[in-house]
Design a protein around this motif. Structure first.
Motif, PDB file in Angstrom:
ATOM      1  N   UNK A 184      31.647  33.030  43.430  1.00  0.00           N
ATOM      2  CA  UNK A 184      30.642  33.321  42.415  1.00  0.00           C
ATOM      3  C   UNK A 184      30.069  31.997  41.934  1.00  0.00           C
ATOM      4  N   UNK A 185      29.199  32.034  40.924  1.00  0.00           N
ATOM      5  CA  UNK A 185      28.577  30.811  40.437  1.00  0.00           C
ATOM      6  C   UNK A 185      29.589  29.815  39.884  1.00  0.00           C
ATOM      7  N   UNK A 186      30.751  30.320  39.420  1.00  0.00           N
ATOM      8  CA  UNK A 186      31.720  29.385  38.864  1.00  0.00           C
ATOM      9  C   UNK A 186      32.701  28.846  39.895  1.00  0.00           C
ATOM     10  N   UNK A 187      32.663  29.374  41.114  1.00  0.00           N
ATOM     11  CA  UNK A 187      33.529  28.829  42.151  1.00  0.00           C
ATOM     12  C   UNK A 187      34.195  29.895  43.000  1.00  0.00           C
ATOM     13  N   UNK A 188      35.295  29.493  43.662  1.00  0.00           N
ATOM     14  CA  UNK A 188      35.992  30.325  44.639  1.00  0.00           C
ATOM     15  C   UNK A 188      37.192  31.034  44.017  1.00  0.00           C
ATOM     16  N   UNK A 189      37.223  32.352  44.158  1.00  0.00           N
ATOM     17  CA  UNK A 189      38.389  33.147  43.785  1.00  0.00           C
ATOM     18  C   UNK A 189      39.201  33.415  45.048  1.00  0.00           C
ATOM     19  N   UNK A 190      40.518  33.256  44.961  1.00  0.00           N
ATOM     20  CA  UNK A 190      41.352  33.344  46.162  1.00  0.00           C
ATOM     21  C   UNK A 190      42.546  34.257  45.918  1.00  0.00           C
ATOM     22  N   UNK A 191      42.802  35.165  46.872  1.00  0.00           N
ATOM     23  CA  UNK A 191      43.943  36.061  46.789  1.00  0.00           C
ATOM     24  C   UNK A 191      45.230  35.280  47.069  1.00  0.00           C
ATOM     25  N   UNK A 192      46.201  35.411  46.184  1.00  0.00           N
ATOM     26  CA  UNK A 192      47.491  34.734  46.360  1.00  0.00           C
ATOM     27  C   UNK A 192      48.496  35.738  46.926  1.00  0.00           C
ATOM     28  N   UNK A 193      48.750  35.638  48.221  1.00  0.00           N
ATOM     29  CA  UNK A 193      49.626  36.614  48.880  1.00  0.00           C
ATOM     30  C   UNK A 193      51.054  36.544  48.349  1.00  0.00           C
ATOM     31  N   UNK A 194      51.491  35.373  47.904  1.00  0.00           N
ATOM     32  CA  UNK A 194      52.851  35.236  47.378  1.00  0.00           C
ATOM     33  C   UNK A 194      53.018  35.882  46.007  1.00  0.00           C
ATOM     34  N   UNK A 195      51.895  36.155  45.359  1.00  0.00           N
ATOM     35  CA  UNK A 195      51.956  36.714  44.002  1.00  0.00           C
ATOM     36  C   UNK A 195      51.707  38.212  43.975  1.00  0.00           C
ATOM     37  N   UNK A 196      51.980  38.877  45.078  1.00  0.00           N
ATOM     38  CA  UNK A 196      51.755  40.309  45.153  1.00  0.00           C
ATOM     39  C   UNK A 196      52.985  41.072  44.676  1.00  0.00           C
ATOM     40  N   UNK A 197      52.765  41.991  43.753  1.00  0.00           N
ATOM     41  CA  UNK A 197      53.852  42.825  43.242  1.00  0.00           C
ATOM     42  C   UNK A 197      53.755  44.223  43.844  1.00  0.00           C
ATOM     43  N   UNK A 198      54.893  44.860  44.007  1.00  0.00           N
ATOM     44  CA  UNK A 198      54.954  46.205  44.567  1.00  0.00           C
ATOM     45  C   UNK A 198      56.376  46.722  44.356  1.00  0.00           C
ATOM     46  N   UNK A 199      56.688  47.870  44.937  1.00  0.00           N
ATOM     47  CA  UNK A 199      58.075  48.309  44.928  1.00  0.00           C
ATOM     48  C   UNK A 199      58.877  47.308  45.766  1.00  0.00           C
ATOM     49  N   UNK A 200      60.146  47.079  45.436  1.00  0.00           N
ATOM     50  CA  UNK A 200      60.937  46.030  46.097  1.00  0.00           C
ATOM     51  C   UNK A 200      60.990  46.111  47.610  1.00  0.00           C
ATOM     52  N   UNK A 201      61.004  47.326  48.186  1.00  0.00           N
ATOM     53  CA  UNK A 201      61.060  47.427  49.648  1.00  0.00           C
ATOM     54  C   UNK A 201      59.698  47.204  50.300  1.00  0.00           C
ATOM     55  N   UNK A 202      58.636  47.076  49.460  1.00  0.00           N
ATOM     56  CA  UNK A 202      57.291  46.750  49.911  1.00  0.00           C
ATOM     57  C   UNK A 202      56.739  47.743  50.935  1.00  0.00           C
ATOM     58  N   UNK A 203      57.253  48.960  50.944  1.00  0.00           N
ATOM     59  CA  UNK A 203      56.737  50.006  51.827  1.00  0.00           C
ATOM     60  C   UNK A 203      55.540  50.657  51.152  1.00  0.00           C
ATOM     61  N   UNK A 204      54.388  50.709  51.816  1.00  0.00           N
ATOM     62  CA  UNK A 204      53.214  51.340  51.189  1.00  0.00           C
ATOM     63  C   UNK A 204      53.525  52.761  50.756  1.00  0.00           C
ATOM     64  N   UNK A 205      53.034  53.117  49.602  1.00  0.00           N
ATOM     65  CA  UNK A 205      53.306  54.435  49.034  1.00  0.00           C
ATOM     66  C   UNK A 205      52.335  55.453  49.603  1.00  0.00           C
ATOM     67  N   UNK A 206      52.838  56.611  49.980  1.00  0.00           N
ATOM     68  CA  UNK A 206      51.988  57.707  50.437  1.00  0.00           C
ATOM     69  C   UNK A 206      51.283  58.291  49.226  1.00  0.00           C
ATOM     70  N   UNK A 207      50.000  57.989  49.101  1.00  0.00           N
ATOM     71  CA  UNK A 207      49.290  58.270  47.854  1.00  0.00           C
ATOM     72  C   UNK A 207      48.686  59.665  47.772  1.00  0.00           C
ATOM     73  N   UNK A 208      48.850  60.473  48.794  1.00  0.00           N
ATOM     74  CA  UNK A 208      48.222  61.791  48.777  1.00  0.00           C
ATOM     75  C   UNK A 208      48.790  62.650  47.651  1.00  0.00           C
ATOM     76  N   UNK A 209      47.914  63.085  46.752  1.00  0.00           N
ATOM     77  CA  UNK A 209      48.331  63.958  45.668  1.00  0.00           C
ATOM     78  C   UNK A 209      49.055  63.260  44.545  1.00  0.00           C
ATOM     79  N   UNK A 210      49.129  61.941  44.574  1.00  0.00           N
ATOM     80  CA  UNK A 210      49.869  61.209  43.545  1.00  0.00           C
ATOM     81  C   UNK A 210      48.967  60.800  42.407  1.00  0.00           C
TER      82      UNK A 210
END
Length: 568
Positions: free
Chosen positions: A19-45
């Motif tokens: 953006x005009x103020x600079x670069x935003x960057x995704x920090x992969x090490x700072x990702x939070x999730x459930x401890x087993x990091x298995x994607x959640x089946x989101x259907x109907x949730x």
């Protein structure tokens, strides 16, 4: 082949944007999730939600994060851009049976290193008060579902109160609770307190004070979200009937309304100074509404599906000093313009107030807000002065804004707009030193108000709560891109009653819902696909942006200049 390549590029998930103020960057090490990091089946949730709190533990790392994924609720130390997330050590973890968490909110007034109060709403209608630091469960409200049997859509502590909180349900009702009172063993009986256009407020009739203190019935269909103004005096609600309704929370009076272009409104937020409200929903648009003028001042078109979250970013609001001869507003107008009233922008407020007191040169303001949607895209928007003050000459260096018929004021204007000069692109403001919802020091006596409420809710109307501390989108704007678990058919059912009472054809083209060509059309600064699943969270913090998707991944995007190199 070219078409295939283009399609692949469109589906690629972005890990950075500029953006005009600079670069935003995704920090992969700072990702939070459930401890087993298995994607959640989101259907109907229920949607993944995130809440933050700062416990002020003197360590310099008092930030805490809470999020729900399916039947699970997690509470972690949030390390942000500073250190990698450690998913092996949640402070608290809970797994619920028979119901799922849908939303939550911390009480920032009472948060300490030893204790924090967290409200959690559930899909079956209950609300739980827990302390994830002490790992205690304090109370359960609406336990027998005698008050409301429908899903909790939004829960928030009343600003400045340690004991009052507000709960919205998919039934279209809101309830005011006090944590110190019980809910009773029988269904509550109500007495009408106040009634207005499409809303009614009732008090709970009982010999002794019990929950809920008040019952609000708002609009038709589900009440999807509400938000308190920065000063806590007003309440903005968005409903499945497509209406934004803004109430004076103290006097229980309707301040103004707005209607979506079509479909329900799903999300709402206030600007840091309380002057503007942004909504999003099933019309795939973001809509900017002026609180002062009670009218739509702009719409933003960029999403290809329902907009699920809108939020202002107080940290990138721009300020530029201008020549005093170019300022056509009064000193009172100028002071009102720059009077930010929330700790989210304390550093902003200090800087603006200092400039106003020591220098007669005025400033121009550009608001930044963001949106995420079920199209998995993040959009950032700048609300600039050619939109806010259309009678002024356009600035020489404009952002990506398409002004349609901006030379004439939109329908419904009352001429009370504050005039201010155009702006060039200035440097960003100093960052705020607090999280978005940190404690606010309010004037007045909290205890006196709490005791007044406890003595009888029939007196509530006299209390001052603040004494406590025909044109549619382009062809690419397709409805079938929606990825949500709520189908178009289900929302049509919710709106059956609404159509009988409020004919959309009668509101389109009025001040309630201007036609697309009658208001300025915003274009997003950036519009990036950042997830595989629909996005459900967007929070602006001091040094980062936090997003979350229905897979259960909470991502941290470092602001320009805030990237930290992690040690392996």
């Amino acid at each position: 082949m070219a078409a295939e390549g283009g399609g692949k590029e469109m589906n690629e998930i972005k890990t950075q944007f500029t953006t005009r103020e600079g670069l935003y960057k995704l920090l992969s090490h700072s990702e939070y999730s459930r401890p087993n990091r298995v994607p959640f089946n989101s259907q109907g949730s229920n949607p993944v939600k995130v809440s933050f709190v700062n416990v002020n533990d003197q360590s310099g790392n008092g930030d805490r994060i809470c999020f729900n994924v399916g039947r699970e609720l997690y509470f972690y130390i949030y390390k942000g851009v500073r250190k990698a997330a450690d998913l092996s050590k949640p402070i608290d973890k809970r797994i619920y049976k028979g119901t799922q968490p849908t939303c939550h909110d911390f009480n920032h007034l009472t948060a300490t290193a030893e204790s924090v109060s967290l409200l959690v709403g559930f899909s079956a209608g209950q609300v739980q008060l827990i302390d994830p630091i002490k790992k205690e469960t304090s109370k359960l409200f609406n336990e027998e579902r005698l008050i409301d049997k429908s899903r909790v859509t939004c829960v928030k502590w009343v600003p400045g109160s340690e004991s009052l909180f507000l709960v919205a349900h998919s039934s279209g009702n809101m309830y005011l609770y006090n944590v110190e009172h019980t809910c009773g063993t029988t269904a509550p009986h109500y007495q009408l307190l106040k009634q207005g256009e499409s809303f009614a407020v009732h008090t709970c009739k009982s010999k002794s004070t019990r929950n809920p203190l008040l019952k609000w019935t708002v609009g038709e269909g589900a009440l999807n979200e509400f938000a308190f103004s920065p000063d806590g005096k007003f309440l903005a609600c968005v409903s499945q009937d497509g209406f934004l309704r803004v109430f004076n929370f103290d006097s229980v009076e309707l301040h103004g309304t707005m209607k979506s272009y079509f479909g329900g409104l799903l999300c709402v937020c206030w600007s840091p100074d309380g002057k503007y409200i942004v909504t999003g929903g099933e019309d795939d648009l973001v809509t900017v509404w002026s609180f002062v003028d009670c009218r739509v001042i702009a719409r933003g078109q960029g999403h290809k599906s329902w907009v699920s979250v809108v939020a202002f970013d107080p940290n990138t609001t721009s300020v530029e000093e201008t020549d005093p001869m170019e300022f056509s507003g009064s000193d009172e107008d100028f002071q009102e313009l720059i009077n930010f009233g929330r700790d989210r922008a304390n550093s902003t407020q200090s800087r603006l107030s200092k400039r106003n007191s020591t220098d007669s040169r005025p400033v121009s303001v550009t608001y930044r807000f963001g949106s995420v949607g079920q199209d998995t895209q993040l959009c950032l928007w700048d609300l600039t002065e050619d939109i806010l003050f259309p009678h002024q000459p356009l600035s020489r260096t404009r952002t990506h804004t398409n002004v349609m018929n901006a030379t004439s004021p939109p329908a419904g204007t009352n001429g009370n707009s504050i005039t201010t000069p155009g702006n060039a692109i200035p440097p960003p403001l100093p960052r705020s030193n607090s999280l978005p919802h940190s404690a606010v020091s309010n004037t007045g006596s909290k205890s006196s108000v709490d005791s007044a409420v406890a003595s009888g809710v029939s007196k509530f109307a006299t209390l001052s709560i603040h004494d406590r501390k025909d044109r549619h989108h382009d062809k690419d704007h397709k409805r079938n891109h929606s990825m949500g678990h709520i189908s178009s058919k289900s929302s049509d059912k919710l709106n059956l009653v609404t159509k009988n009472k409020t004919d959309p054809a009668k509101t389109l083209g009025t001040a309630l819902c201007p036609r697309m060509e009658d208001v300025p059309l915003l274009e997003p600064l950036i519009c990036k696909k950042i997830a595989h699943e629909r996005l459900t969270v967007l929070i602006f913090l001091e040094d980062c942006i936090v997003t979350a998707c229905q897979e259960g991944f909470i991502c941290t995007w470092a602001r320009p200049g805030k990237v930290v190199s992690f040690n392996p």
